[in-house]
Design an enzyme around this catalytic site. Structure first.
Site, PDB file in Angstrom:
ATOM      1  CD  GLU A 176      36.098  54.851  30.610  1.00 49.90           C
ATOM      2  OE1 GLU A 176      36.520  55.093  31.681  1.00 49.90           O
ATOM      3  OE2 GLU A 176      36.638  55.334  29.537  1.00 49.90           O
ATOM      4  CB  CYS A 227      46.411  55.493  24.041  1.00 47.30           C
ATOM      5  SG  CYS A 227      44.732  54.702  24.084  1.00 47.30           S
TER       6      CYS A 227
END
Length: 336
Positions: free
Chosen positions: A138, A21
């Site tokens: 994250e 991505c």
């Protein structure tokens, strides 16, 4: 006279989009650009993205991966240190400043957006609920943007039932960017039913790439005898793709890092293979896996295009004067 044994036919439903991505592409590019501009070593705190092929490729170029800043030797304190695409707690750049280190933050802009959404909730006086998986970098980074106790991690619908806030009217939620849309929907529904005053973030937290890859898998999974997702065991978005394929109708779904991990003796006679790759898996491994099937089957590849991604995230200004060679760009794009 030798008789040629015909290979059995196999249709490969190849997802597009798949693989890298924009956030992953940017993070890898930052490390490569830093190596070209400043020379080796360039330190990287945590895996820049969750993929061993990428990490080992960067190590071969001169990157040194560490888990904490105190691992940087005193004699290399003038070397750059890059923070991974997953994001870091605010204590990490503060520690870098205290140690007089030069750092480059490769946090994905979409993860940074979640950080800002969480901080906005706090400024509005809300306790923050983070839907995500404990221990994921994250999640650690997002929770680390706020004061201790200001965030509650919600992993399951059971967590919703067991959570009792100090003020049910002062809640706001954000989510980890790489979750399954379906799993998040169930938890979110439970939260909204229990806490109808809970505030949503200003924008969707699950990133476009996660959603697009899951949509492509849903399209190609029904009727697949086997579904392979290229990705690492510690890649959240890759593991979610395996789950999505199973729920969408694939008879069997597996996560593999390389072609060497395909369990040929266990997959039996298959006629239709679904194939995708997590957001940190390079295209060169997808090609490797297709070639491994070509050795055993008469392969017909059907490209299943469900979205077109045009997003690009620029690197920081200090690296924009460095030019990459075609070989550099092939590696950055996952083709080398």
């Amino acid at each position: 006279m030798l008789q040629t044994i015909a290979k059995p036919p196999l249709t490969i439903r190849l997802c597009q989009p798949r693989g890298f991505c924009a956030g992953v592409d940017r993070a890898i590019q930052i490390v490569v650009l830093a190596l070209k501009k400043y020379g080796a070593p360039v330190y990287v705190r945590h895996e820049i993205v969750h993929n061993r092929y990428v990490v080992e490729g960067l190590q071969n170029l001169g990157a040194v991966f560490i888990e904490e800043l105190n691992e940087i030797p005193d004699e290399h304190h003038d070397a750059p240190v890059v923070f991974s695409a997953h994001g870091v707690p605010k204590s990490v750049p503060a520690d870098a400043v205290a140690r007089n280190l030069f750092y480059l933050d490769a946090t994905c802009p979409l993860v940074s957006k979640v950080h800002k959404q969480a901080m906005r909730h706090q400024r509005k006086g809300r306790h923050v609920l983070l839907i995500g998986h404990a221990g994921h970098p994250e999640v650690i980074g997002t929770m680390g943007q706020l004061d201790e106790g200001a965030v509650t991690l919600i992993e399951t619908e059971a967590d919703v039932r067991n959570f009792t806030p100090a003020d049910p009217a002062a809640l706001g939620f954000v989510t980890q960017t790489t979750l399954s849309v379906e799993d998040t929907a169930g938890i979110l529904k439970a939260l909204q039913e229990k806490f109808p005053a809970m505030e949503a973030p200003a924008a969707e937290s699950i990133c476009y790439a996660t959603t697009n890859r899951q949509d492509a898998v849903k399209e190609t999974a029904p009727g697949s005898d086997l579904y392979l997702v290229v990705g690492a065991p510690n890649s959240s978005n890759s593991r979610r793709l395996v789950e999505v394929a199973e729920r969408a109708g694939a008879k069997m779904s597996l996560l593999v890092q390389r072609a060497s991990e395909i369990p040929w003796n266990d997959i039996g006679g298959i006629a239709t293979l679904g194939l995708s790759a997590g957001a940190s898996a390079p295209e060169i491994i997808v090609d490797e896996i297709i070639n491994a099937f070509r050795e055993r089957f008469e392969v017909n590849v059907e490209l299943a295009i469900t979205a077109t991604e045009t997003e690009e995230f620029p690197v920081m200004r200090v690296l924009r004067d460095v030019e990459l060679t075609p070989a550099d760009m092939a590696f950055v794009n996952g083709n080398g």
